[in-house]
Design a protein around this motif. Structure first.
Motif, PDB file in Angstrom:
ATOM      1  N   CYS A 153       0.827  -1.207   0.000  1.00 25.33           N
ATOM      2  CA  CYS A 153       0.000   0.000   0.000  1.00 25.33           C
ATOM      3  C   CYS A 153       0.865   1.262   0.000  1.00 25.33           C
ATOM      4  O   CYS A 153       0.556   2.245  -0.685  1.00 25.33           O
ATOM      5  CB  CYS A 153      -0.914  -0.025   1.223  1.00 25.33           C
ATOM      6  SG  CYS A 153      -1.961   1.414   1.424  1.00 25.33           S
ATOM      7  N   ALA A 154       1.952   1.230   0.753  1.00 26.29           N
ATOM      8  CA  ALA A 154       2.847   2.383   0.854  1.00 26.29           C
ATOM      9  C   ALA A 154       4.036   2.289  -0.092  1.00 26.29           C
ATOM     10  O   ALA A 154       4.896   3.179  -0.080  1.00 26.29           O
ATOM     11  CB  ALA A 154       3.357   2.517   2.289  1.00 26.29           C
ATOM     12  N   ASP A 155       4.079   1.222  -0.897  1.00 19.42           N
ATOM     13  CA  ASP A 155       5.224   0.987  -1.787  1.00 19.42           C
ATOM     14  C   ASP A 155       6.527   1.099  -1.005  1.00 19.42           C
ATOM     15  O   ASP A 155       7.500   1.728  -1.443  1.00 19.42           O
ATOM     16  CB  ASP A 155       5.219   1.982  -2.949  1.00 19.42           C
ATOM     17  CG  ASP A 155       6.176   1.583  -4.074  1.00 19.42           C
ATOM     18  OD1 ASP A 155       6.494   0.379  -4.177  1.00 19.42           O
ATOM     19  OD2 ASP A 155       6.610   2.467  -4.825  1.00 19.42           O
ATOM     20  N   ALA A 156       6.542   0.480   0.173  1.00 21.57           N
ATOM     21  CA  ALA A 156       7.702   0.572   1.057  1.00 21.57           C
ATOM     22  C   ALA A 156       8.908  -0.128   0.443  1.00 21.57           C
ATOM     23  O   ALA A 156       8.821  -1.266  -0.018  1.00 21.57           O
ATOM     24  CB  ALA A 156       7.373  -0.044   2.411  1.00 21.57           C
ATOM     25  N   GLY A 157      10.030   0.557   0.443  1.00 20.13           N
ATOM     26  CA  GLY A 157      11.250   0.010  -0.115  1.00 20.13           C
ATOM     27  C   GLY A 157      12.431   0.859   0.316  1.00 20.13           C
ATOM     28  O   GLY A 157      12.354   1.581   1.316  1.00 20.13           O
ATOM     29  N   PRO A 158      13.540   0.825  -0.410  1.00 23.16           N
ATOM     30  CA  PRO A 158      14.702   1.637  -0.044  1.00 23.16           C
ATOM     31  C   PRO A 158      14.329   3.116   0.068  1.00 23.16           C
ATOM     32  O   PRO A 158      13.671   3.676  -0.805  1.00 23.16           O
ATOM     33  CB  PRO A 158      15.667   1.391  -1.216  1.00 23.16           C
ATOM     34  CG  PRO A 158      15.283   0.048  -1.738  1.00 23.16           C
ATOM     35  CD  PRO A 158      13.803  -0.033  -1.578  1.00 23.16           C
ATOM     36  N   GLY A 159      14.725   3.726   1.178  1.00 26.45           N
ATOM     37  CA  GLY A 159      14.390   5.119   1.427  1.00 26.45           C
ATOM     38  C   GLY A 159      13.125   5.319   2.222  1.00 26.45           C
ATOM     39  O   GLY A 159      12.853   6.421   2.705  1.00 26.45           O
ATOM     40  N   SER A 160      12.309   4.262   2.394  1.00 24.01           N
ATOM     41  CA  SER A 160      11.064   4.356   3.161  1.00 24.01           C
ATOM     42  C   SER A 160      11.329   4.102   4.637  1.00 24.01           C
ATOM     43  O   SER A 160      12.213   3.314   4.999  1.00 24.01           O
ATOM     44  CB  SER A 160      10.046   3.331   2.666  1.00 24.01           C
ATOM     45  OG  SER A 160       9.721   3.530   1.317  1.00 24.01           O
ATOM     46  N   THR A 161      10.533   4.753   5.485  1.00 20.91           N
ATOM     47  CA  THR A 161      10.550   4.474   6.916  1.00 20.91           C
ATOM     48  C   THR A 161       9.201   3.910   7.309  1.00 20.91           C
ATOM     49  O   THR A 161       8.151   4.501   7.020  1.00 20.91           O
ATOM     50  CB  THR A 161      10.835   5.743   7.738  1.00 20.91           C
ATOM     51  OG1 THR A 161      12.146   6.222   7.423  1.00 20.91           O
ATOM     52  CG2 THR A 161      10.749   5.452   9.233  1.00 20.91           C
ATOM     53  N   VAL A 162       9.240   2.757   7.977  1.00 17.20           N
ATOM     54  CA  VAL A 162       8.037   2.055   8.408  1.00 17.20           C
ATOM     55  C   VAL A 162       8.041   1.984   9.926  1.00 17.20           C
ATOM     56  O   VAL A 162       9.048   1.590  10.532  1.00 17.20           O
ATOM     57  CB  VAL A 162       7.987   0.624   7.815  1.00 17.20           C
ATOM     58  CG1 VAL A 162       6.778  -0.142   8.337  1.00 17.20           C
ATOM     59  CG2 VAL A 162       7.988   0.679   6.293  1.00 17.20           C
ATOM     60  N   VAL A 163       6.921   2.367  10.553  1.00 18.62           N
ATOM     61  CA  VAL A 163       6.774   2.278  12.004  1.00 18.62           C
ATOM     62  C   VAL A 163       5.790   1.162  12.326  1.00 18.62           C
ATOM     63  O   VAL A 163       4.690   1.102  11.762  1.00 18.62           O
ATOM     64  CB  VAL A 163       6.278   3.606  12.612  1.00 18.62           C
ATOM     65  CG1 VAL A 163       5.960   3.442  14.093  1.00 18.62           C
ATOM     66  CG2 VAL A 163       7.326   4.691  12.411  1.00 18.62           C
ATOM     67  N   LEU A 164       6.192   0.287  13.244  1.00 24.47           N
ATOM     68  CA  LEU A 164       5.379  -0.854  13.646  1.00 24.47           C
ATOM     69  C   LEU A 164       5.093  -0.777  15.136  1.00 24.47           C
ATOM     70  O   LEU A 164       6.012  -0.592  15.938  1.00 24.47           O
ATOM     71  CB  LEU A 164       6.113  -2.156  13.327  1.00 24.47           C
ATOM     72  CG  LEU A 164       6.587  -2.299  11.872  1.00 24.47           C
ATOM     73  CD1 LEU A 164       7.438  -3.542  11.712  1.00 24.47           C
ATOM     74  CD2 LEU A 164       5.393  -2.332  10.929  1.00 24.47           C
ATOM     75  N   LEU A 165       3.828  -0.915  15.506  1.00 22.95           N
ATOM     76  CA  LEU A 165       3.429  -0.817  16.898  1.00 22.95           C
ATOM     77  C   LEU A 165       3.347  -2.210  17.516  1.00 22.95           C
ATOM     78  O   LEU A 165       2.547  -3.045  17.099  1.00 22.95           O
ATOM     79  CB  LEU A 165       2.077  -0.107  17.023  1.00 22.95           C
ATOM     80  CG  LEU A 165       1.976   1.261  16.340  1.00 22.95           C
ATOM     81  CD1 LEU A 165       0.677   1.939  16.734  1.00 22.95           C
ATOM     82  CD2 LEU A 165       3.176   2.141  16.665  1.00 22.95           C
ATOM     83  N   GLY A 166       4.207  -2.464  18.500  1.00 21.59           N
ATOM     84  CA  GLY A 166       4.186  -3.740  19.182  1.00 21.59           C
ATOM     85  C   GLY A 166       4.932  -4.827  18.446  1.00 21.59           C
ATOM     86  O   GLY A 166       5.521  -4.609  17.371  1.00 21.59           O
ATOM     87  N   THR A 167       4.898  -6.024  19.027  1.00 26.03           N
ATOM     88  CA  THR A 167       5.673  -7.156  18.497  1.00 26.03           C
ATOM     89  C   THR A 167       4.806  -8.396  18.335  1.00 26.03           C
ATOM     90  O   THR A 167       5.245  -9.519  18.560  1.00 26.03           O
ATOM     91  CB  THR A 167       6.863  -7.461  19.433  1.00 26.03           C
ATOM     92  OG1 THR A 167       6.366  -7.670  20.765  1.00 26.03           O
ATOM     93  CG2 THR A 167       7.867  -6.330  19.425  1.00 26.03           C
ATOM     94  N   GLY A 168       3.552  -8.178  17.933  1.00 27.59           N
ATOM     95  CA  GLY A 168       2.683  -9.298  17.609  1.00 27.59           C
ATOM     96  C   GLY A 168       2.986  -9.843  16.227  1.00 27.59           C
ATOM     97  O   GLY A 168       3.942  -9.434  15.551  1.00 27.59           O
TER      98      GLY A 168
END
Length: 335
Positions: A153-168
Motif C-alpha cells: 500500500c505504501a510501496d515501502a522500499g529503499p528510502g522508506s521508513t516504516v513504524v510498527l506498533l508492538g511485536t505481535g
C-alpha cells in the motif's frame, strides 16, 4: 473425523468432537488433511464472544495448513501430497475486496482449521514455501498477508521508513518483509526484552513507549522531523492519534488493530493538513497470500513462533494469545 467445536462464547466451551468424514471433493474443490494452525486476535475475539455475527457452534481458528489428499475435477496446479495453506477468506480469490468476499471467513462463518480434514475451493489454496515447517507455515495466512498488503500500500522500499506498533504477529512479519524490501523500520514496545529481540530481527530503531509515551515525537526526531512513510497501527484507539502524528506529509496509516477498542473521537485537521491516507484492511485475497508466501520463500524468512501447542492444549493457547506473545502461537494438530 476429529475436530474442535466452540459451542459458545467461552474458552470453557472448546470441546473435542467427532464429525462425519467429508464427501469427495466437488468440482473445483480439494480435501486437505490439516497439520497445523495458528492463532490471531480474531480467534480470541470469536472465542470470547467479542466478534459480531458469530453463530455457535463453530469449528474455530482461521489460519491453517495441511496436505492435499483428494482433488476434484476441474482443478489444475494442485495434486495429492501438495503442502498448502488455506486462505481464511474462503471466496476472496483475487482482486479488490467486496463486502461478500471479505465477510466469509474460516473459523467465523465457515468451519475453521481445528479439524482433521477440510474441504476447500482450490482457488483459496496456496502452496507453501518449501523451507517452512507445518507450524511455521500455519502462522502466515492472516498476519503475513496483512503485513504484505500494508507494505505494498505504501510501496515501502529503499528510502522508506516504516513504524510498527508492538511485536505481535503482523508487526513481526511486517518487520521481516520490510527489511527484505529494503525499508528502514522503527518498532515500538513497552518491553526492553521484546525490543532487543526486534533489533535482532533487523529493526533499525526501537522506542519503549512506557519510557517515552510520546513515541510519535520520537519517530519525528528519528526522521529529522519528516515522519514515517507508513505506520501500521495494530492497536486501535489508544494509539491512533499518535500514529497520525508520526506519519509524514502524504504518509499512510494502515489501521488493522482493535484490541483497545474502535470508537474514536478524531480531530480531522491532522489528516487534512498533512494530506494523510488512512487505509483499513481486512487481510486480503488468496492472490495476496500467494505473493506474501513467495516473498517469504525468496527471502528465506522464518516466522517467529512464540510457542507451539498440542491439540489438547487449545484453551491454554488462547489464554497465552490474550497476553500478547512475541510472535505467533502455533497449534500442532496431533489428533
Amino acid at each position: 473425523m476429529h475436530a474442535i467445536s466452540l459451542t459458545g462464547p467461552s474458552l470453557d466451551q472448546l470441546t473435542r468432537v467427532e464429525l462425519p468424514d467429508p464427501p469427495p471433493p466437488g468440482h473445483g474443490e480439494v480435501l486437505v488433511r490439516m497439520r497445523a494452525a495458528s492463532l490471531n486476535f480474531i480467534d480470541l475475539a470469536v472465542a470470547l464472544g467479542q466478534y459480531p455475527g458469530i453463530s455457535y457452534p463453530v469449528v474455530p481458528v482461521a489460519d491453517g495448513v495441511g496436505e492435499v489428499i483428494a482433488v476434484g475435477d476441474g482443478v489444475s496446479g494442485l495434486g495429492i501430497g501438495d503442502r498448502v495453506a488455506l486462505h481464511p477468506k474462503t471466496i476472496w480469490f483475487a482482486g479488490p475486496g467486496t463486502t461478500e468476499k471479505a465477510g466469509v471467513t474460516r473459523g467465523v462463518s465457515r468451519p475453521g482449521s481445528l479439524i482433521e480434514i477440510a474441504t476447500s475451493d482450490a482457488g483459496s489454496v496456496i502452496k507453501l514455501a518449501d523451507h517452512l515447517s507445518w507450524e511455521a507455515a500455519a502462522t502466515i495466512p492472516i498476519a503475513a498477508t496483512t503485513a504484505w498488503n500494508g507494505l505494498v500500500c505504501a510501496d515501502a522500499g529503499p528510502g522508506s521508513t516504516v513504524v510498527l506498533l508492538g511485536t505481535g504477529g503482523v508487526s513481526l512479519f511486517a518487520l521481516q518483509l520490510a527489511k527484505a524490501r529494503g525499508a528502514r523500520v522503527i518498532v515500538t514496545s513497552s518491553s526492553e526484552a521484546k525490543l532487543a529481540r526486534a533489533r535482532e530481527l533487523g529493526a533499525d530503531e526501537t522506542i519503549n513507549y512506557a519510557a517515552s509515551p510520546d513515541w510519535d515525537t520520537q519517530v519525528l526526531a528519528l526522521t529529522h522531523g519528516v515522519g514515517a512513510d507508513l505506520v501500521i497501527d495494530t492497536v486501535g484507539i489508544a494509539t491512533f492519534t499518535r500514529s497520525l502524528a508520526a506519519a509524514r506529509y502524504g504518509g499512510i496509516v494502515f489501521t488493522i488493530g482493535f484490541v483497545t477498542g474502535t470508537n474514536l473521537q478524531l480531530d480531522l485537521m491532522t489528516v487534512i493538513v498533512k494530506a494523510l491516507r488512512i487505509q483499513g484492511n481486512n487481510t486480503g485475497s488468496a492472490e495476496d497470500l500467494g505473493k506474501a508466501m513467495r516473498a517469504i520463500e525468496a527471502a528465506r524468512i522464518e516466522p517467529v513462533i512464540a510457542r507451539t501447542y498440542g491439540i489438547g492444549e487449545i484453551a491454554d493457547a488462547y489464554r497465552e494469545q490474550s497476553r500478547g506473545p512475541f510472535g505467533k502461537l502455533a497449534i500442532r494438530l496431533d489428533w
